[in-house]
Enzyme design. Sequence first.
Site, PDB file in Angstrom:
ATOM      1  N   TYR A   1      -3.993 -12.076   4.645  1.00  0.00           N
ATOM      2  CA  TYR A   1      -2.926 -11.948   3.651  1.00  0.00           C
ATOM      3  C   TYR A   1      -1.598 -11.645   4.320  1.00  0.00           C
ATOM      4  CZ  TYR A   1      -3.355  -6.830   4.037  1.00  0.00           C
ATOM      5  OH  TYR A   1      -3.387  -5.532   4.496  1.00  0.00           O
TER       6      TYR A   1
ATOM      7  N   TYR B   1      -5.645  -1.214  18.710  1.00  0.00           N
ATOM      8  CA  TYR B   1      -4.494  -0.358  19.025  1.00  0.00           C
ATOM      9  C   TYR B   1      -4.482   0.012  20.503  1.00  0.00           C
ATOM     10  CZ  TYR B   1      -4.386   0.507  13.963  1.00  0.00           C
ATOM     11  OH  TYR B   1      -4.345   0.369  12.590  1.00  0.00           O
TER      12      TYR B   1
ATOM     13  N   ARG C   1      -8.004   2.045  20.891  1.00  0.00           N
ATOM     14  CA  ARG C   1      -8.876   2.253  19.749  1.00  0.00           C
ATOM     15  C   ARG C   1      -8.907   0.984  18.906  1.00  0.00           C
ATOM     16  NH1 ARG C   1      -7.864   4.147  13.776  1.00  0.00           N
ATOM     17  NH2 ARG C   1     -10.003   4.603  13.147  1.00  0.00           N
TER      18      ARG C   1
END
Length: 352
Positions: free
Chosen positions: A107, A163, A245
């Site tokens: 999206y 991340y 992470r």
Amino acid sequence: MAGFTDLREKLKSMTPHRDTVFEHSNGEKRKYRESDDDDSDYEERRDAEARKVKSSIKQASIFTQEECALIEAKIDEVVAKGDKGLYREHTVDRAPLRNKYFFGEGYTYGSQLEKRGPGQERLYSKGEVDEIPDWVHELVIDRLVTHGVIPEGFVNSAVINDYQPGGCIVSHVDPIHIFERPIVSVSFFSDSALCFGCKFQFKPIRVSEPVLYLPVRRGSVTVLSGYAADDITHCIRPQDIKERRAVIILRKTRPDAPRLDSDSRSPSIHSSERRHILKAKRSHRKADPDAAHRPRILEMDKELQRRSLSSRQRRHGDSSSENSWRRAEDREPGSRYTHDHAPTRRVKMRRH
């Protein structure tokens, strides 16, 4: 100062209160007076909200260290494939210190839309992102179904957020008009935290104290529903990403979720051009998790240079400025400027 033994008392009497505006998660704004009683009331409201948030969150440790390592190797394969430009146009979304990989459904959000803001998000047309990889079904989704976290057939959208240290995602609510509840996420590579009710400020980046700080461990599953999913924002702060992470977010799109029309999309990049962009190598330089909290040195240098220039101009006065232009004209015999009609003084700034 008659009647006052302390200047602070006098100042307090002159400004008995100050109205502060608090914006609630539902968009409503209210004014509260700053005083000892109001501070107490405010803390009570925050504590009550934190309890609401916590009551609508479920967490469980499901994946073993060995299972985490296997899934993390698969995430590395996804990253490598994305770096080679082997995914469809809208599967990969890159940002500083954070990459997204959309599978099943993708999206638009933020600058990808002509009209921005909550409620403007749109699903991409079917087929514009890659299908959910088999390993996500076999290693992650099936395990959650077995443990009763989600019903079978619930997930049709999987997003991997990768991340780097110091990365973040700003406060947001997962679009209610796009996704059903609950929102399920599984964490990998390192421990981190999810924060609720924070406010972000930028240049330099700063984040307010959260209403609730939720530790998130490697291999743990976090399920958001009710108040935590709909009535308060959640975010990941830069200071909470100290090591790499990754999180796999599993959701189900609403059957009536709006899809993006080709006319409403911002000008897109040609597929071949996008593939070229995605081939750019990831930086192997070790990221500094504290870098996001430091003032931007470049902006500080500019401000110092402006102040230094202004000070020098006041000190030297017009005569120094005139001599400067005279020297400039000596270097440029054909200059069309005269001393009487000189443009703004040019200053060569030393680069840092």
